[in-house]
Structures are given as structure tokens and as C-alpha cells.
Scaffold this motif. Sequence first.
Motif, PDB file in Angstrom:
ATOM      1  N   LEU A   1     -12.777  41.067  36.578  1.00  0.00           N
ATOM      2  CA  LEU A   1     -12.574  42.276  35.780  1.00  0.00           C
ATOM      3  C   LEU A   1     -13.011  43.541  36.498  1.00  0.00           C
ATOM      4  N   SER A   2     -13.526  43.418  37.739  1.00  0.00           N
ATOM      5  CA  SER A   2     -13.838  44.612  38.517  1.00  0.00           C
ATOM      6  C   SER A   2     -12.678  44.924  39.456  1.00  0.00           C
ATOM      7  N   ILE A   3     -12.524  46.192  39.807  1.00  0.00           N
ATOM      8  CA  ILE A   3     -11.445  46.609  40.708  1.00  0.00           C
ATOM      9  C   ILE A   3     -11.616  45.960  42.076  1.00  0.00           C
ATOM     10  N   GLU A   4     -12.849  45.920  42.560  1.00  0.00           N
ATOM     11  CA  GLU A   4     -13.102  45.359  43.893  1.00  0.00           C
ATOM     12  C   GLU A   4     -12.743  43.876  43.942  1.00  0.00           C
ATOM     13  N   TYR A   5     -13.084  43.144  42.886  1.00  0.00           N
ATOM     14  CA  TYR A   5     -12.727  41.728  42.806  1.00  0.00           C
ATOM     15  C   TYR A   5     -11.216  41.555  42.895  1.00  0.00           C
ATOM     16  N   ALA A   6     -10.486  42.367  42.143  1.00  0.00           N
ATOM     17  CA  ALA A   6      -9.022  42.271  42.144  1.00  0.00           C
ATOM     18  C   ALA A   6      -8.459  42.508  43.540  1.00  0.00           C
ATOM     19  N   GLU A   7      -9.023  43.473  44.254  1.00  0.00           N
ATOM     20  CA  GLU A   7      -8.566  43.743  45.615  1.00  0.00           C
ATOM     21  C   GLU A   7      -8.923  42.592  46.559  1.00  0.00           C
ATOM     22  N   ASP A   8     -10.087  42.002  46.355  1.00  0.00           N
ATOM     23  CA  ASP A   8     -10.540  40.924  47.233  1.00  0.00           C
ATOM     24  C   ASP A   8      -9.684  39.673  47.117  1.00  0.00           C
ATOM     25  N   ILE A   9      -9.184  39.370  45.939  1.00  0.00           N
ATOM     26  CA  ILE A   9      -8.411  38.131  45.761  1.00  0.00           C
ATOM     27  C   ILE A   9      -6.913  38.354  45.949  1.00  0.00           C
ATOM     28  N   GLU A  10      -6.471  39.609  45.991  1.00  0.00           N
ATOM     29  CA  GLU A  10      -5.036  39.901  46.048  1.00  0.00           C
ATOM     30  C   GLU A  10      -4.425  39.423  47.363  1.00  0.00           C
ATOM     31  N   HIS A  11      -3.232  38.828  47.270  1.00  0.00           N
ATOM     32  CA  HIS A  11      -2.487  38.377  48.429  1.00  0.00           C
ATOM     33  C   HIS A  11      -1.095  38.984  48.435  1.00  0.00           C
ATOM     34  N   TRP A  12      -0.529  39.017  49.623  1.00  0.00           N
ATOM     35  CA  TRP A  12       0.820  39.549  49.814  1.00  0.00           C
ATOM     36  C   TRP A  12       1.834  38.823  48.936  1.00  0.00           C
ATOM     37  N   ALA A  13       1.743  37.501  48.868  1.00  0.00           N
ATOM     38  CA  ALA A  13       2.571  36.714  47.947  1.00  0.00           C
ATOM     39  C   ALA A  13       1.728  36.402  46.717  1.00  0.00           C
ATOM     40  N   SER A  14       2.229  36.756  45.549  1.00  0.00           N
ATOM     41  CA  SER A  14       1.426  36.558  44.337  1.00  0.00           C
ATOM     42  C   SER A  14       1.119  35.093  44.095  1.00  0.00           C
ATOM     43  N   SER A  15       1.953  34.193  44.594  1.00  0.00           N
ATOM     44  CA  SER A  15       1.703  32.753  44.425  1.00  0.00           C
ATOM     45  C   SER A  15       0.524  32.288  45.263  1.00  0.00           C
ATOM     46  N   SER A  16       0.042  33.106  46.182  1.00  0.00           N
ATOM     47  CA  SER A  16      -1.126  32.760  46.985  1.00  0.00           C
ATOM     48  C   SER A  16      -2.407  33.387  46.461  1.00  0.00           C
ATOM     49  N   THR A  17      -2.349  34.053  45.328  1.00  0.00           N
ATOM     50  CA  THR A  17      -3.537  34.649  44.720  1.00  0.00           C
ATOM     51  C   THR A  17      -4.123  33.692  43.695  1.00  0.00           C
ATOM     52  N   ASP A  18      -5.370  33.277  43.913  1.00  0.00           N
ATOM     53  CA  ASP A  18      -6.100  32.446  42.953  1.00  0.00           C
ATOM     54  C   ASP A  18      -7.169  33.286  42.258  1.00  0.00           C
ATOM     55  N   LEU A  19      -7.549  32.855  41.069  1.00  0.00           N
ATOM     56  CA  LEU A  19      -8.635  33.514  40.340  1.00  0.00           C
ATOM     57  C   LEU A  19      -9.963  32.916  40.788  1.00  0.00           C
TER      58      LEU A  19
ATOM     59  N   LEU B   1       9.042  33.465  39.016  1.00  0.00           N
ATOM     60  CA  LEU B   1       8.286  32.713  38.010  1.00  0.00           C
ATOM     61  C   LEU B   1       7.611  31.470  38.586  1.00  0.00           C
ATOM     62  N   PRO B   2       6.406  31.146  38.105  1.00  0.00           N
ATOM     63  CA  PRO B   2       5.721  29.926  38.550  1.00  0.00           C
ATOM     64  C   PRO B   2       6.504  28.655  38.255  1.00  0.00           C
ATOM     65  N   THR B   3       7.346  28.683  37.257  1.00  0.00           N
ATOM     66  CA  THR B   3       8.136  27.490  36.924  1.00  0.00           C
ATOM     67  C   THR B   3       9.107  27.116  38.045  1.00  0.00           C
ATOM     68  N   SER B   4       9.363  28.037  38.951  1.00  0.00           N
ATOM     69  CA  SER B   4      10.267  27.760  40.072  1.00  0.00           C
ATOM     70  C   SER B   4       9.530  27.325  41.334  1.00  0.00           C
ATOM     71  N   ASP B   5       8.206  27.254  41.291  1.00  0.00           N
ATOM     72  CA  ASP B   5       7.427  26.971  42.499  1.00  0.00           C
ATOM     73  C   ASP B   5       7.871  25.688  43.194  1.00  0.00           C
ATOM     74  N   GLU B   6       7.943  24.593  42.453  1.00  0.00           N
ATOM     75  CA  GLU B   6       8.253  23.299  43.067  1.00  0.00           C
ATOM     76  C   GLU B   6       9.655  23.299  43.662  1.00  0.00           C
ATOM     77  N   THR B   7      10.607  23.876  42.949  1.00  0.00           N
ATOM     78  CA  THR B   7      11.974  23.937  43.457  1.00  0.00           C
ATOM     79  C   THR B   7      12.046  24.716  44.757  1.00  0.00           C
ATOM     80  N   MET B   8      11.357  25.842  44.815  1.00  0.00           N
ATOM     81  CA  MET B   8      11.388  26.667  46.012  1.00  0.00           C
ATOM     82  C   MET B   8      10.726  25.969  47.206  1.00  0.00           C
ATOM     83  N   GLN B   9       9.601  25.332  46.958  1.00  0.00           N
ATOM     84  CA  GLN B   9       8.924  24.608  48.031  1.00  0.00           C
ATOM     85  C   GLN B   9       9.820  23.488  48.564  1.00  0.00           C
ATOM     86  N   GLN B  10      10.396  22.710  47.671  1.00  0.00           N
ATOM     87  CA  GLN B  10      11.260  21.604  48.092  1.00  0.00           C
ATOM     88  C   GLN B  10      12.489  22.121  48.828  1.00  0.00           C
ATOM     89  N   SER B  11      13.048  23.227  48.360  1.00  0.00           N
ATOM     90  CA  SER B  11      14.240  23.781  48.998  1.00  0.00           C
ATOM     91  C   SER B  11      13.931  24.259  50.414  1.00  0.00           C
TER      92      SER B  11
END
Length: 493
Positions: A51-69, A414-424
Amino acid sequence: MLVALPRFQMLRLLGVLLPTLVAGLNARSVISSCEAIENAVSSASEVYWPLSIEYAEDIEHWASSSTDLATCSVEPGTTDDLGTILQILGSNQTPFAVKGGGHATNPGFSSTTGVQIAMSRFSEVAYDATTQTVDVGAGLIWDDVYAALEPLGVNVVGGRVSGVGVAGFSLGGGYSWLTNQYGLTVDNIIAYQLVLPNGTAIVVDSSVPDLLFALKGGYNNFGIVTRFTFKAVPQGQVWGGLITFTENELDAVNAATANFAESVTDPKAQIITTYNFLLGEPGVSQLLFYNAPTPPDGIFDEFLDIPYFTKDISTRSFVSLVQASPSNITGGTRGVFNTVSILSYDANILTAVLNETVFWGSRLSLLDTAVFISYDVEPFMTTLFSKAPASSAAYPPSRAQGLLPLNIYFAWLLPTSDETMQQSAVLSAQQLTNAAVADGQDVADASLYGNYAIAGTPVERIFGDNLDQLTATKQKYDPSNVMGLAGGWKVPV
């Protein structure tokens, strides 16, 4: 007796607990590590909570699918603090991740639901004219480095497009606009400042040959790098930029790319031909580069004669050329990379790449929320691996022949497409490998470039015969496998 917590404390508690609960981690254990780090580090470093701005910047990744909480993030400001952090994480067996520029597309490689280490405070760019070297902090992106060096008339062998981080790129190998002239990025690193898993900070140079070899392509298996020392190379203005072509010009682009790849021997000249599927149709983003203010006549004429959709070609600074091609035109989408290794980009291979672009673009954009399908064709001179001795780096595992990387990039919503995209992406890489083999290229088992390879690729395909040596080095410097608590291409202990 129940005690009502103030709203900000309730929000902080929720923010702290949610990531670990969702991941099934021992929430209290990870929080304890965060608190221990917070109490142990100096004022040069800082721990941030959800919930802090710095935390959000620290975890942010170029691909949103690579950002974990992450449960918390920490920005170490000194090597001593980073050593303390590693000791706490190792002692508590707490999962963590190390983020430089945040450009990794494989989930969990530089992100975590444990403790996120963000290297942003290691941000120096220092040129030493006496030794002709440049010290570069591990928290920077290449844009920062080029901009700092431009007034000095020097450069380093680094990334080709805007937004790419120094650390992961350099620890994996590094293909550059300057590679034909000077080799890979790892061929131009002479020293590292490394914090070992036991908390000790050391300089790794030729006096520590096993670690120097391992860090040149061996990723985050041996500790955390805080600083790279590069050879400096002269740099003036360059020529080039980006041209885009529409579908009706693709045959001409194919021919120009094949002719360039097969005939141009000037090491100052390079291209990237990117086949895209965007907004329902294929096209090409064509990058041209020449390492001088004006190229010789004839090298790029075939590209320049094709009718274009947009054109941004000029004599310019190196950083301007890099920033002419942003690494993400789709803005925070989910994404995956994969790769094949090619010996030569002839007409047959380019036709296969275009066919893959159209096939997967048409298929994935209909039902699977794909917004961008991209194949980066990257011709280099076949001598690109000859700029350093055969046994000088973990990657490439063999320098007997030059391998030309091809990057597959799919972006979706969408996250629902993750597996399809990886397999493709896996299926497409196999199809292109088959096409190269059918073309007479011996690449069925060729080593793969780890910075492009998809998660799940066997590490043997990246490190090849060097894996045993890397394993021995890992056992020597990280016998407790502290770095195994972080993601990435893991060398066995």
C-alpha cells in the motif's frame, strides 16, 4: 479483549498478510524476516510494506504477469546492508527475489510473494579515463547508462532497446548494437562487485577466475551483483532508427533482410527485423543501426527503397537511437518470451517466421486476448562469439560457431490466457526449430539464450557443457543454496 486498530494499521496488516496467504506461504515467518531486515539495516536502506508507493515501484515489472505481491520490499543502499539481508533470508529460509530493471518476463524470476529486493539504490555510472572502464550500478536501465556516458564520448556494450535493465541483461550474456565489433556484453565485463550468500562483499575479477567465469552468463546463482565494471569503448554519433512497413511490403522486407544477413560484413552495421501482428494484420518494425554518423552507400539502400508507413531515421546520439524503439509498445500487458537459435537468416527461415507471425496472431487474437504478437529477427555476423576466448564465460557454452538469437514475444490482457500463451510460445519455438533443421541448420540441440528462453527450459540447454563447472562453483560459494530461495535459471547444488 478485542482492540480496534486504526484504519491505516488495518490496511497495512491486510496488505502484508494477503500476498503470503494467497501464495500459501507461512505468513508469520515471512513477515518476521521483513521485520528483522527492517531492524537490522542502516539508514541507507529501507523496507517498504504493501500500500506504499515505494513498494508498488519495487515490485513493478515490465510485463504485468511478472509482478508478484511481495510480503515486503527492501531497497538496500550498501553492500553491508545487502549482506545482512541475505544472511537473514538464508537463516530463515525465506523466499526472495532480486529485481534490477524488472524486464524479466518469466514469472518468479525476479519477483516473489516473499521478500522483494529492489536494487534501485545502486545507481552509479562512473567513468575512469585512466583505466578506460565504467562502473555501472545494478539498479539501472541502459537508457540511464547511455545518457550519462554520452557527454564523455564513450560507451559500453549494452542493450539495444529502451527500458531494459543492466543487471539481468549483463548476467545472461547480452547481445548489443556493438556486438559485431566488440563481442557480447559478458565479453566486455572485467569485474563485478558481488555480495556472497554468506554476506561478504567481494570484487570478482581475474584474481577470482572461477567466479568471474560463472558470473559471465551464470545469472543469480552465486550471490547478488551490485556493480559491473565494463570496458569503455569510443562512441560518437550513430545513424539509424525505426521504419515500419505494412503487410503489402513484407515480401520486399523479407528479401532485404535475407540479403543483409547473407552479404553485409561491415561490423558497424546491424538490423533487427521485427515481424508483428497488431490490430488484425501483420507488419514489420525495422530497426537500422550504423555506428558512425553516416553509413556507406549501399548497406541499407534496399530497406530505404521500400515504401514505408512511418520512418524515424537520422544521425543521432546512441541513446536517442535506443529510445527510438521502446521495449513495450503495449503498456503493461502480460507477456512471455521464448527463443530459438539460428545459424543463418535466409529466405526460408524468414518465410517461416512470417508464417508463424500470421498463424499465431490470427489464432490468439480472436479468443485469447492477445494484443501483440512479435518475432524479432536479429542477424549478427557469424564471428560474434570470436571476440573472447572459448572458455571465458558461462554463456555461450560453446564458441565454435555463432548462434543468432530469435526472440518470440506474445503480449495479452487477461490471466485466464496465461497457459494458452505459454504453450503457444513453446509450440511456435519448436516449429521454427523444425524449420531451421529442415533448412539444413544443425540447431535441434543448440544452446539457447537464457534472457529470451521461456520458464521450464532445461538449464542444460542454456549452460551446456559448462553446467558441471557452474555446479562446482555453486557448491563452493553457496553450499547452503541461499540463492536457490530466489527464482531464475538455477544451477544444481
